[in-house]
Design an enzyme around this catalytic site. Structure first.
Site, short mmCIF file in Angstrom:
data_model
loop_
_atom_site.label_atom_id
_atom_site.label_comp_id
_atom_site.label_asym_id
_atom_site.label_seq_id
_atom_site.Cartn_x
_atom_site.Cartn_y
_atom_site.Cartn_z
N MET A 143 25.11 21.73 4.60
CA MET A 143 25.35 22.81 5.54
C MET A 143 25.92 22.22 6.83
O MET A 143 25.81 21.02 7.07
CB MET A 143 24.07 23.57 5.84
CG MET A 143 23.73 24.57 4.75
SD MET A 143 22.33 25.59 5.21
CE MET A 143 22.48 26.87 3.98
N GLY A 144 26.50 23.09 7.65
CA GLY A 144 27.11 22.65 8.91
C GLY A 144 28.51 23.21 9.03
O GLY A 144 29.47 22.51 8.78
N ARG A 145 28.59 24.51 9.36
CA ARG A 145 29.90 25.16 9.44
C ARG A 145 30.70 24.66 10.63
O ARG A 145 31.90 24.45 10.54
CB ARG A 145 29.74 26.68 9.52
CG ARG A 145 29.58 27.33 8.17
CD ARG A 145 29.90 28.81 8.24
NE ARG A 145 29.00 29.50 9.14
CZ ARG A 145 27.86 30.10 8.76
NH1 ARG A 145 27.54 30.11 7.49
NH2 ARG A 145 27.10 30.70 9.64
N SER A 191 20.14 33.91 18.81
CA SER A 191 18.86 34.45 19.29
C SER A 191 18.69 34.18 20.78
O SER A 191 18.15 35.02 21.51
CB SER A 191 17.71 33.82 18.51
OG SER A 191 17.89 34.05 17.14
N ARG A 232 18.62 39.46 11.22
CA ARG A 232 19.75 39.60 12.13
C ARG A 232 19.80 41.08 12.49
O ARG A 232 19.61 41.93 11.61
CB ARG A 232 21.03 39.10 11.48
CG ARG A 232 20.91 37.63 11.13
CD ARG A 232 22.24 36.94 10.97
NE ARG A 232 22.15 35.52 11.31
CZ ARG A 232 21.89 34.54 10.45
NH1 ARG A 232 21.72 34.81 9.19
NH2 ARG A 232 21.83 33.30 10.85
N CYS A 233 20.00 41.42 13.74
CA CYS A 233 19.88 42.79 14.18
C CYS A 233 21.09 43.20 15.01
O CYS A 233 21.26 42.74 16.14
CB CYS A 233 18.59 42.94 15.01
SG CYS A 233 18.39 44.54 15.76
N ASP A 290 20.79 23.33 12.20
CA ASP A 290 22.11 22.81 12.58
C ASP A 290 22.07 21.83 13.76
O ASP A 290 23.04 21.10 13.99
CB ASP A 290 23.05 23.96 12.95
CG ASP A 290 23.37 24.82 11.74
OD1 ASP A 290 23.34 24.28 10.62
OD2 ASP A 290 23.64 26.02 11.92
N GLY A 324 18.73 32.60 11.71
CA GLY A 324 18.52 31.76 10.53
C GLY A 324 17.14 31.12 10.58
O GLY A 324 16.71 30.66 11.63
N ASP A 382 22.51 22.38 16.85
CA ASP A 382 23.71 22.59 17.67
C ASP A 382 23.39 23.25 19.03
O ASP A 382 24.26 23.86 19.64
CB ASP A 382 24.74 23.43 16.89
CG ASP A 382 24.19 24.79 16.48
OD1 ASP A 382 22.99 25.03 16.66
OD2 ASP A 382 24.98 25.61 15.97
N ASP A 388 21.22 29.70 18.39
CA ASP A 388 22.00 30.05 19.59
C ASP A 388 22.19 31.56 19.74
O ASP A 388 22.13 32.09 20.85
CB ASP A 388 23.33 29.31 19.63
CG ASP A 388 24.23 29.63 18.46
OD1 ASP A 388 23.72 30.00 17.39
OD2 ASP A 388 25.46 29.52 18.61
N GLY A 397 22.86 5.80 3.59
CA GLY A 397 23.85 4.77 3.30
C GLY A 397 25.10 5.32 2.64
O GLY A 397 25.69 4.68 1.76
N ARG A 424 17.38 24.76 3.96
CA ARG A 424 16.59 25.52 4.94
C ARG A 424 15.10 25.51 4.60
O ARG A 424 14.28 25.88 5.43
CB ARG A 424 17.02 26.99 4.94
CG ARG A 424 18.32 27.24 5.61
CD ARG A 424 18.47 28.75 5.78
NE ARG A 424 19.76 29.09 6.30
CZ ARG A 424 20.09 28.97 7.56
NH1 ARG A 424 19.22 28.53 8.44
NH2 ARG A 424 21.29 29.28 7.97
N THR A 428 16.76 25.60 14.74
CA THR A 428 17.87 25.75 13.81
C THR A 428 18.12 24.41 13.13
O THR A 428 18.10 23.37 13.80
CB THR A 428 19.17 26.22 14.51
OG1 THR A 428 20.28 25.96 13.64
CG2 THR A 428 19.43 25.50 15.82
#
Ligand code: ADP
Length: 320
Positions: free
Chosen positions: A169-171, A105, A72-73, A127, A11, A129, A103, A185, A253, A125
């Site tokens: 976002m944030g799965r 990658s 993405r591969c 995220d 991403g 994370d 993560d 706030g 993003r 990222t």
């Protein structure tokens, strides 16, 4: 190392360009050449590497996205794919690699390292994370993008005495929702790590706010906690005011990286080069307590970085 490679993978995140710039310039400063691969691991398999000079990374520090492209591969997930990548590196004279990504990658980077190829990772990222760093590149920009929306929506929400639900976002992780919600706030922040047991847990504070004359309410929902649509419908039923929904999606993003992300990317990119040239592969760089540091790949992606629930609690208290 006479020549190192760099790629951005998975991403995209604002600040990836600043990281490629830092890697390139630090490597050249240290006497190494740099090959930039297009479209992540895919570009390596397709032999799409090009020499990056000092000027190749000029004028990109303020650009969002990544000028190298990302992808993405699937093929790279297989051992055969990684062996093919190492053959390509040999062909290109590339002796070590810096991977800038999330993560997934870093897992791919670990796979290369397991096959004996020196790799250092740079966490990027939105995220946030990844473990072993207080912040990953792109997170701060995404938080500021969401914050900007919250501020604008707050204006219209208060004019119409409405409740607004904003889905971020944030799965699997609620970092963006938490930080943007606290900074904006928000009256309630819903994250996957701490989903309330009943709808009343969410609506009671909103109703209390209205009873003491609050003009508007903003609820920030991370997509992994619940669907914003579902929350909006249920809250409208309970609260008896019109509830509007705004689903932010991919805009989170994009955008020029914030000063924080540019500085983070510059420091982490440069540190990654230092580690790689010191033959300390297998590590992901990070910023801990405002100092550059590094941890093993396995630690970086072993488990999602835990959300700071104390900050969530604070956000709840301050929204009273
Ligand atoms: P991100 O890096 O943003 O988390 P992905 O999870 O899509 O994004 O990972 C990016 C790429 O990294 C994948 O397309 C794949 O090539 C590689 N990758 C991901 N997971 C693994 C894995 N477990 N083993 C090897 N390569 C992986």
């Amino acid at each position: 190392m006479h020549r190192i490679g760099v790629l951005t993978s998975g991403g995209d995140a604002p600040g990836m360009n600043a990281a490629v710039r830092a890697v390139t310039r630090m490597a050249i400063h240290s006497g190494s050449e740099v090959v930039g691969y297009e479209h992540g691991y895919q570009g390596v398999l397709e032999g799409k590497g090009k020499i990056l000079k000092l000027g190749s990374v000029g004028g990109i520090i303020d650009d969002g996205g990544t000028f190298l492209g990302t992808a993405r591969c699937g093929e790279f997930r297989e051992v055969a794919g990684k062996k093919k990548a190492i053959k390509q590196f040999e062909k290109d004279g590339v002796e070590g690699l810096i991977v800038i990504g999330g993560d997934g990658s870093l897992r791919g980077a670990q796979g290369l390292f397991d096959l004996g190829f020196p790799v250092v990772g740079v966490p990027a990222t939105i995220d946030n994370d990844i473990c072993g760093t207080d912040y990953s590149i792109g997170f701060d920009t995404a938080v500021n993008t969401v914050l900007d929306v919250i501020s604008k929506i707050r204006d219209t929400a208060s004019a119409h005495e409405r409740v607004f639900v904003i889905e971020t976002m944030g799965r699997t992780s609620g970092w963006i929702a938490l930080y943007a919600g606290l900074a904006g706030g928000a009256d309630f922040i819903l994250v996957p790590e701490n989903v309330p047991e009943t709808i009343e847990d969410l609506t009671d504070p909103i109703i209390r706010g209205h009873e003491r004359g609050k003009q508007h309410s903003v609820i920030v929902v991370a997509e992994g906690a619940a669907s914003g649509m579902d929350v909006a419908e249920r809250v409208q039923e309970k609260v008896g005011r019109e509830v509007k929904l705004s689903v932010l999606g991919h805009m989170q993003r994009g955008g020029a990286p914030t000063a924080f992300d540019r500085i983070l990317a510059s420091r982490l990119g440069a540190h990654a080069v230092e580690l790689l040239l010191a033959n300390r592969g297998g590590m992901s760089v990070g910023l801990v307590g405002n100092k550059v540091s590094a941890c093993w790949f396995t630690e970086a992606y072993s488990h999602g970085k835990e959300l700071d629930l104390e900050i969530l609690e604070l956000a709840g208290i301050l929204a009273l």
